[in-house]
Scaffold this motif. Structure first.
Motif, mmCIF file in Angstrom:
data_model
loop_
_atom_site.group_PDB
_atom_site.id
_atom_site.type_symbol
_atom_site.label_atom_id
_atom_site.label_comp_id
_atom_site.label_asym_id
_atom_site.label_seq_id
_atom_site.Cartn_x
_atom_site.Cartn_y
_atom_site.Cartn_z
ATOM 1 N N PHE A 67 0.838 -1.200 0.000
ATOM 2 C CA PHE A 67 0.000 0.000 0.000
ATOM 3 C C PHE A 67 0.875 1.252 0.000
ATOM 4 C CE2 PHE A 67 -2.224 3.455 2.060
ATOM 5 C CZ PHE A 67 -3.493 3.406 1.500
ATOM 6 N N LEU A 68 1.870 1.276 0.866
ATOM 7 C CA LEU A 68 2.713 2.460 1.003
ATOM 8 C C LEU A 68 3.579 2.691 -0.230
ATOM 9 C CD1 LEU A 68 3.594 1.964 4.755
ATOM 10 C CD2 LEU A 68 2.242 3.840 3.784
ATOM 11 N N ARG A 69 3.985 1.627 -0.924
ATOM 12 C CA ARG A 69 4.718 1.796 -2.184
ATOM 13 C C ARG A 69 3.884 2.559 -3.208
ATOM 14 N NH1 ARG A 69 5.962 -3.823 -1.395
ATOM 15 N NH2 ARG A 69 8.097 -4.015 -0.615
ATOM 16 N N ASN A 70 2.592 2.346 -3.137
ATOM 17 C CA ASN A 70 1.696 2.948 -4.112
ATOM 18 C C ASN A 70 1.021 4.216 -3.598
ATOM 19 O OD1 ASN A 70 1.347 1.065 -6.637
ATOM 20 N ND2 ASN A 70 1.502 -0.291 -4.863
ATOM 21 N N ALA A 71 1.449 4.703 -2.437
ATOM 22 C CA ALA A 71 0.829 5.894 -1.853
ATOM 23 C C ALA A 71 1.834 7.018 -1.630
ATOM 24 C CB ALA A 71 0.146 5.526 -0.539
ATOM 25 N N THR A 72 2.945 6.966 -2.327
ATOM 26 C CA THR A 72 3.928 8.038 -2.207
ATOM 27 C C THR A 72 3.381 9.314 -2.846
ATOM 28 O OG1 THR A 72 4.965 7.470 -4.300
ATOM 29 C CG2 THR A 72 5.817 6.377 -2.315
ATOM 30 N N ASP A 73 3.980 10.453 -2.499
ATOM 31 C CA ASP A 73 3.561 11.724 -3.090
ATOM 32 C C ASP A 73 3.660 11.674 -4.621
ATOM 33 O OD1 ASP A 73 3.048 12.764 -0.602
ATOM 34 O OD2 ASP A 73 4.938 13.870 -0.456
ATOM 35 N N GLU A 74 4.723 11.072 -5.111
ATOM 36 C CA GLU A 74 4.909 10.970 -6.560
ATOM 37 C C GLU A 74 3.819 10.114 -7.196
ATOM 38 O OE1 GLU A 74 8.422 9.708 -9.745
ATOM 39 O OE2 GLU A 74 8.573 9.125 -7.628
ATOM 40 N N ARG A 75 3.492 9.001 -6.526
ATOM 41 C CA ARG A 75 2.528 8.053 -7.102
ATOM 42 C C ARG A 75 1.120 8.647 -7.168
ATOM 43 N NH1 ARG A 75 -0.336 5.029 -9.338
ATOM 44 N NH2 ARG A 75 -0.460 2.752 -9.273
ATOM 45 N N ILE A 76 0.766 9.515 -6.223
ATOM 46 C CA ILE A 76 -0.607 10.047 -6.175
ATOM 47 C C ILE A 76 -0.723 11.453 -6.764
ATOM 48 C CG2 ILE A 76 -1.129 8.652 -4.144
ATOM 49 C CD1 ILE A 76 -0.915 11.160 -2.424
ATOM 50 N N ALA A 77 0.369 11.948 -7.328
ATOM 51 C CA ALA A 77 0.399 13.345 -7.786
ATOM 52 C C ALA A 77 -0.628 13.648 -8.869
ATOM 53 C CB ALA A 77 1.804 13.688 -8.287
#
Length: 526
Positions: free
Chosen positions: A133-143
């Motif tokens: 989940f956290l790999r896919n919830a970084t600032d970059e990933r959700i920008a």
């Protein structure tokens, strides 16, 4: 209304804390992260799966479509309950062979024990879900998502980090020196390093302190989700046991975080038994964080279904299953005689079924010996059966953290020399618990004086207040009593009159399967 988190399949190639050869200990996956992590709604659904991983075993009702292909079928809370309670003075099992629980009961397990293995892999499954989940919830990933959704996902990240810290806390307490993996580590064939208990302690401490400001306060938190007070309570538990984990006492820090909880607006629930019934989701005045069990959406044959059906006899002519809100008893649990001996007759927490039963156990796997617990029920506040337990299990949540435990942690830390509170405050808090327990008999039978507040009293009071709430093993170890001859209970060590056991049983071994898969791991005493 009771809040239920609905689950969806978790995605991508999640690996547990081992190499690829580890007996296929992988979560099942059926879709890709690119197609799931596309909206805050989907992130919330995946987060729900992490919450549900503490009480369910698969993607379908009752554990179908299992999460782990080589798991023996036991869920996180069923395993945790047995590892925390089965070997102590609080629990006796009548189904030693059928439930494969003899070695836990007699404190004689080894690195091939199926319950130990199930607990270990369940913990690391929850950690793996959190990491993905956290790999896919970084600032970059959700920008690329709308700003409002980005803010929601930032909040979800704090939830996931807390749940991962909770799983690591259980791993620390149960196994001590363990593999360590986070979202920044590679996905695939990767052998995580072995962290010492001190290193794991420091990691959990830092994580909880870092996220506490991102978690909601008590008045804002949605039922079933973690709050700041949950993080403070977990920190208090960590510090209370710090001397066991790191050889350094941290009782002042324990008091600091207990005080944080005490100022958050919680209060004791007036009716003790309502904390453990099917309407206990209404007890948010005292329950700080619970694991949700629901007969419609999170059907589980473990967790509280295991406790409630297990505490009712399947052979007794005296006990009525409907009095507990169950269709029929499973008959696997009683208490060892030392637990009821801690209560006096005026104590309203003395919740045992005694008719036709002996207090002590001449045989441990005979239901005639030992009282049955009657603390937990599947009844509503109105006394109605909440669900058909034969079809959907129970509707009673498991109160993982509650205010009463915080009171007792603070009192113990004061007695042990911690600063930041006082003996007078500790006495006042414990007397609040006693006043609830004794009711009209408090002044004559329950009130304590300052001289009564000793460490031995606190240990006994924790048993009286927190029986079957997964604290007893940890408490006995902290007091130096779990394996030693300083306190003997019936069937400790596998003999009727009890005996000391090897000190290695103060923790559980890394399963043999993981030792084989990961060359970084080893057990020091097994």
């Amino acid at each position: 209304m009771k809040k239920i988190y609905f689950c969806i399949l978790v995605v991508s190639t999640l690996l547990l804390a081992s190499c690829e050869k580890d007996l296929d200990q992988y979560p099942h996956t059926e879709t890709t992260s690119e197609s799931v992590y596309t909206s805050a709604e989907n992130y919330n659904a995946v987060l729900a799966k992490i919450y549900a991983s503490f009480v369910t075993t698969g993607q379908e009702r009752g554990g179908g479509n299992a999460d782990l292909s080589s798991n023996n079928g036991q869920d996180y809370m069923r395993s945790y309950f047995n590892l925390q309670e089965a070997g102590t003075d609080e629990l006796a099992s009548t189904w030693l062979e059928g439930d494969f629980i003899g070695d836990l009961t007699f404190l004689s397990w080894d690195a091939n024990d199926s319950w130990v293995s199930d607990m270990y892999y369940r913990i690391y499954y929850t950690i793996a879900l959190s990491n993905e989940f956290l790999r896919n919830a970084t600032d970059e990933r959700i920008a690329s998502l709308p700003e409002k959704e980005q803010s929601e996902i930032v909040q979800f990240r704090a939830d996931a980090r807390f749940l991962r810290a909770l799983a690591y806390y259980h791993a620390l307490d149960l196994f001590r020196n363990i593999p360590f993996v986070t979202e920044v580590d590679p996905v695939g064939a990767y052998a995580p390093p072995r962290y010492t208990s001190t290193e794991i302690f420091n990691y959990i401490e830092a994580e909880l302190i870092d996220i506490e400001e991102n978690l909601p306060g008590r008045s804002e938190v949605e039922y079933g989700r973690v709050s700041q007070a949950a993080a403070w309570t977990l920190l208090a538990k960590l510090y209370l046991n710090a001397e066991v984990y790191t050889n350094e006492a941290r009782y002042t820090d324990c008091i600091t975080y207990c005080n944080q909880v005490l100022t958050a607006g919680y209060s004791l629930e007036p009716d003790f038994q309502k904390l453990f019934n099917a309407d206990n989701h209404l007890r948010t005045n005292e329950i700080i964080f619970s694991l949700q069990v629901d007969a419609m959406h999170t059907v589980s044959w473990g967790s509280t279904t295991y406790l409630i059906c297990g505490e009712v006899s399947n052979t007794s002519d005296y006990q009525n299953p409907a009095d507990y809100g169950v269709e029929s008893g499973w008959g696997m649990f009683r208490v060892r005689g030392e637990l009821p001996a801690l209560y006096n007759d005026a104590d309203g927490r003395k919740l045992f079924f005694t008719e036709g039963q002996t207090q002590y156990l001449d045989e441990i796997d005979n239901q005639s010996y030992g009282y049955f617990m009657s603390k937990w029920t599947n009844l509503t506040d109105a006394g109605e059966i909440a669900s058909n337990t034969a079809d959907g299990g129970v509707n009673t949540d498991f109160p993982l953290f509650r205010l009463a435990d915080v009171y007792l942690m603070l009192a113990e830390s004061v007695i042990r020399g911690g600063g930041g509170s006082s003996s007078a405050t500790a006495l006042e808090l414990v007397n609040e618990l006693r006043a609830r327990a004794y009711g009209d008999n408090f002044e004559s039978d329950g009130r304590l004086s300052a001289s009564d507040l000793t460490l031995n009293f606190i240990l006994d009071e924790r048993a009286r207040e927190l029986a079957w709430e997964c604290t007893r093993r940890t408490d006995l170890i902290r007091f130096g009593l779990f394996t030693t001859d300083s306190y003997i209970w019936q069937w400790k060590g596998g003999v009727r009159d009890g005996r000391a056991v090897d000190s290695k049983y103060n923790y559980y071994p890394i399963p043999t399967s993981d030792l084989t898969a990961n060359p970084n791991l080893y057990n020091e005493e097994y």
